[in-house]
Scaffold this active site. Structure first.
Site, short mmCIF file in Angstrom:
data_model
loop_
_atom_site.label_atom_id
_atom_site.label_comp_id
_atom_site.label_asym_id
_atom_site.label_seq_id
_atom_site.Cartn_x
_atom_site.Cartn_y
_atom_site.Cartn_z
N SER A 114 0.94 -1.15 0.05
CA SER A 114 0.04 -0.03 0.08
C SER A 114 0.78 1.20 0.00
O SER A 114 1.77 1.38 -0.90
CB SER A 114 -0.96 -0.19 1.17
OG SER A 114 -2.05 0.94 1.23
N GLU A 208 -1.93 -3.14 -7.83
CA GLU A 208 -3.05 -3.29 -6.87
C GLU A 208 -3.55 -2.16 -6.50
O GLU A 208 -2.91 -0.97 -6.33
CB GLU A 208 -2.71 -4.50 -6.02
CG GLU A 208 -1.94 -4.02 -4.66
CD GLU A 208 -2.55 -3.04 -3.89
OE1 GLU A 208 -3.57 -3.10 -3.64
OE2 GLU A 208 -1.75 -2.09 -3.25
N HIS A 279 -4.99 -5.69 -1.28
CA HIS A 279 -5.70 -5.35 0.23
C HIS A 279 -6.57 -6.50 0.79
O HIS A 279 -7.10 -6.28 1.87
CB HIS A 279 -6.28 -4.05 0.22
CG HIS A 279 -5.28 -2.78 0.20
ND1 HIS A 279 -4.61 -2.56 -1.02
CD2 HIS A 279 -5.13 -1.91 1.07
CE1 HIS A 279 -3.68 -1.65 -0.67
NE2 HIS A 279 -4.24 -1.22 0.65
#
Length: 311
Positions: A114, A208, A279
């Site tokens: 992230s 992602e 995630h």
């Protein structure tokens, strides 16, 4: 870059892993405790540094304190690897403040995903280190056996050279070989044009994202294409994309992302979708900076351990 990156020294059971918040604060203390418990069950000790309790703000602490916490753990000889507690936002604010001489002199694994994509990219580019894109402390308990096994396997030097991942969709066939780069799409776009952006040419890119609507994902993918970042890739791995909604809506989002990527990505390299990174509950740990081979004939990702130097 053509030089081989360094894989930090592997960990042994009983070693200490440093835990820190480089970006946002802890939102769920139970997930933090669950992650720590799991780390200890794997045979490791932990050392927490800096502010790691709940906060009403969007940063875990001041920029100065978050940098100091990272440096403290990196300088601590007892700490053998650093694992981010969570992401959020904030790594972009501290990356220019890092002591790169310190990070080069004492190579250690840094693990996260992230927003931590900023630090993973910068450590490869500035310090020549292989980093681990994988679960963080507050996501460990939801990562499943696959994610946990891959993370602690890489940390202890068990590199599974052939990764066959269930559920991968081959959107474009072919073979591709290159250095593995990438992470969170939003964060990668924010790195464009900065000194902390990795080289993209000849690389296998994994991306992602979460909580983003399709028009925002489209805008970011289009920006990558217009900036020429999709031109020279050796391969493209699409991880999970979810809008934070229900399952049906997320499936429609994923398919829309796949379609837009195929419109933007030039012919000549393989494109896979549904790769277990993101995630959600499937977040396979990957060594960024190591060369990999995408083999579309059996949907396997080969890690080329000879492409790096082991510390």
């Amino acid at each position: 870059m053509t030089e081989r990156l360094l894989v930090p020294p592997r960990l042994r059971r009983g070693d200490t892993i440093g835990l820190f918040c480089p970006a946002g604060p802890v939102r769920d203390i139970r997930r933090l405790h669950a992650g720590i418990k799991l780390i200890k069950e794997q045979g490791f000790e932990v050392k927490l540094c800096g502010a790691h309790g709940p906060s009403s703000g969007y940063l875990a602490d001041s920029d100065e304190q978050r940098v100091a916490g990272l440096h403290r753990l990196w300088h601590d000889e007892e700490v053998k690897a650093l694992l981010a507690i969570r992401g959020g936002y904030g790594c972009l604010r501290i990356v220019a403040r890092l002591d790169w001489d310190l990070l080069r002199r004492h190579p250690k694994f840094l693990i996260g995903f992230s927003d931590v994509t900023v630090l993973l990219s910068a450590l490869g580019q500035q310090a020549g280190l292989v980093t681990l894109h994988g679960p963080m402390v507050t996501t460990l308990s939801d990562s499943g056996e696959e994610g946990i096994h891959s993370l602690f396997g890489l940390l202890t030097g068990r590199f599974e050279e052939h990764l066959r991942c269930q559920g991968v969709e081959i959107l474009r066939e072919g073979m591709g070989q290159g250095r593995l780069i990438g992470g969170n799409l939003t964060t990668l776009v924010h790195l464009l044009g900065t000194p902390w952006e990795s080289s993209w040419d000849g690389c296998v890119l994994v991306i992602e994202d979460t909580g983003e609507s399709m028009y925002r994902i489209d805008r970011m993918l289009t920006q990558l294409a217009l900036a020429g970042r999709l031109e020279g890739l050796a391969g493209l791995l699409l991880g999970e994309f979810d809008g934070g909604g229900d399952t049906t809506a997320d499936l429609r989002l994923q398919e829309a992302v796949w379609s837009r990527v195929l419109e933007l990505a030039p012919a000549g390299y393989p494109v896979w979708a549904g790769f277990p990174v993101g995630h959600g509950k499937r977040n396979l740990a990957l060594p960024l900076g190591m060369e990999v081979v995408m083999d579309s004939s059996n949907a396997s990702l080969h890690l080329l351990t000879g492409s790096v130097v082991f510390g």
